[in-house]
Design an enzyme around this catalytic site. Structure first.
Site, PDB file in Angstrom:
ATOM      1  N   ARG A 178       0.834  -1.210   0.000  1.00 44.75           N
ATOM      2  CA  ARG A 178       0.000   0.000   0.000  1.00 44.75           C
ATOM      3  C   ARG A 178       0.865   1.254   0.000  1.00 44.75           C
ATOM      4  O   ARG A 178       0.546   2.235  -0.681  1.00 44.75           O
ATOM      5  CB  ARG A 178      -0.935   0.016   1.217  1.00 44.75           C
ATOM      6  CG  ARG A 178      -2.058  -1.006   1.132  1.00 44.75           C
ATOM      7  CD  ARG A 178      -3.015  -0.859   2.303  1.00 44.75           C
ATOM      8  NE  ARG A 178      -3.734   0.400   2.250  1.00 44.75           N
ATOM      9  CZ  ARG A 178      -4.238   1.017   3.313  1.00 44.75           C
ATOM     10  NH1 ARG A 178      -4.086   0.492   4.523  1.00 44.75           N
ATOM     11  NH2 ARG A 178      -4.891   2.149   3.185  1.00 44.75           N
ATOM     12  N   CYS A 231      -0.733   6.493   9.188  1.00 40.58           N
ATOM     13  CA  CYS A 231      -1.103   5.208   8.579  1.00 40.58           C
ATOM     14  C   CYS A 231      -2.198   5.482   7.569  1.00 40.58           C
ATOM     15  O   CYS A 231      -2.140   6.477   6.856  1.00 40.58           O
ATOM     16  CB  CYS A 231      -1.537   4.213   9.658  1.00 40.58           C
ATOM     17  SG  CYS A 231      -2.890   4.814  10.710  1.00 40.58           S
TER      18      CYS A 231
END
Length: 272
Positions: A178, A231
């Site tokens: 990601r 995050c």
């Protein structure tokens, strides 16, 4: 902070419960991003005795929007939530989840955010509890509501604009794929914040789900005055914050909106 001010072992927690400690407030934070009902189901099936269930949504976040997928609630709303769950400023809080410490660390951090220092994470979560063959329960703890007063924050927070000028290192808790924009399954835009480094949160624990407590993983930051953590939505970044503090670093700065807020402004730069 001393490590025993951050975490508690399953053995110590079992003793506190067995002694009937009335100051203890225990919270189960199990959750699934792909199945929001799963945590409650798991709690209903079994949980650590005296625990109450504290879900990521809506207790620990506002609805998704321009501030990201899990924006922080107003402190006053969170304080009212704590009071409804029987948490007073004198309470000794312990938080846990399945052992990933993903969602429990979010509650741990948020309690510090509203000035509550007496909060610890069950190291290894329910995994460690089960490894010691301690009892679980289906009984839901009934507590009287109380008043929780917001006090000066024990944490540090950055907004999106702060990341454009900061000289502190920035670390991303998401997985490498990601981070590199190769497998974005949760947010509408792939990539990462410029100059960020990838330190996936799931490398902070051993096979038994307990934190490593080692500086080795973060050794390149030993001489830094601060570190900024983010995050996808301000949840797993708190796991990196816990890991860094257990390794002896000063409390890092959280960017709560994280990637899911960053990409809501098309003028913000993105790296792949």
């Amino acid at each position: 902070m001393k490590k025993d001010e951050l975490i508690i072992s399953a053995i110590e927690l079992e003793g506190r419960i067995d002694d009937g400690d009335e100051t203890l407030r225990l919270f189960d934070c199990r959750w699934s991003l792909t199945d929001p009902s799963l945590g409650q189901k798991q709690f209903d099936e079994r949980h650590i005795p005296t625990a109450q269930y504290m879900p990521l949504e809506p207790a620990l976040s506002d609805p998704a929007g321009k501030r990201g997928r899990h924006p922080l609630p107003e402190k006053s709303r969170f304080a009212a939530t704590l009071g409804a769950f029987g948490v007073a400023n004198t309470s000794d809080v312990v938080v846990y989840d399945d052992g990933s410490s993903t969602y429990a660390c979010r509650l741990w951090w948020m309690l510090r955010w509203v000035g509550h220092s007496k909060v610890r994470l069950l190291d290894g979560g329910l995994t460690q509890w089960d490894d010691w063959y301690f009892d679980t329960s289906q009984v839901v703890e009934q507590v009287e509501s109380t008043h929780f007063e917001v006090r000066p924050s024990l944490t540090r927070v950055y907004e999106a604009d702060d990341l454009l000028t900061t000289e502190y290192p920035i670390i991303d808790a998401r997985a490498q794929d990601r981070f590199k924009g190769r497998n974005e399954t949760l947010d509408h835009t792939a990539g990462h914040i410029p100059n960020a480094r990838c330190f996936p949160f799931d490398a902070n624990t051993r096979g038994d789900k307990c934190f490593t407590r080692s500086q080795v993983r973060f050794r390149e930051f030993i001489d830094q005055d601060a570190i900024v953590c983010y995050c996808g939505s301000g949840v797993t970044a708190t796991n990196n914050i816990m890991a860094l503090m257990l390794a002896g670093f000063p409390e890092p700065i959280l960017y709560p909106g994280s990637w899911s807020e960053w990409i809501e402004d098309p003028t913000r730069p993105i790296e792949l």
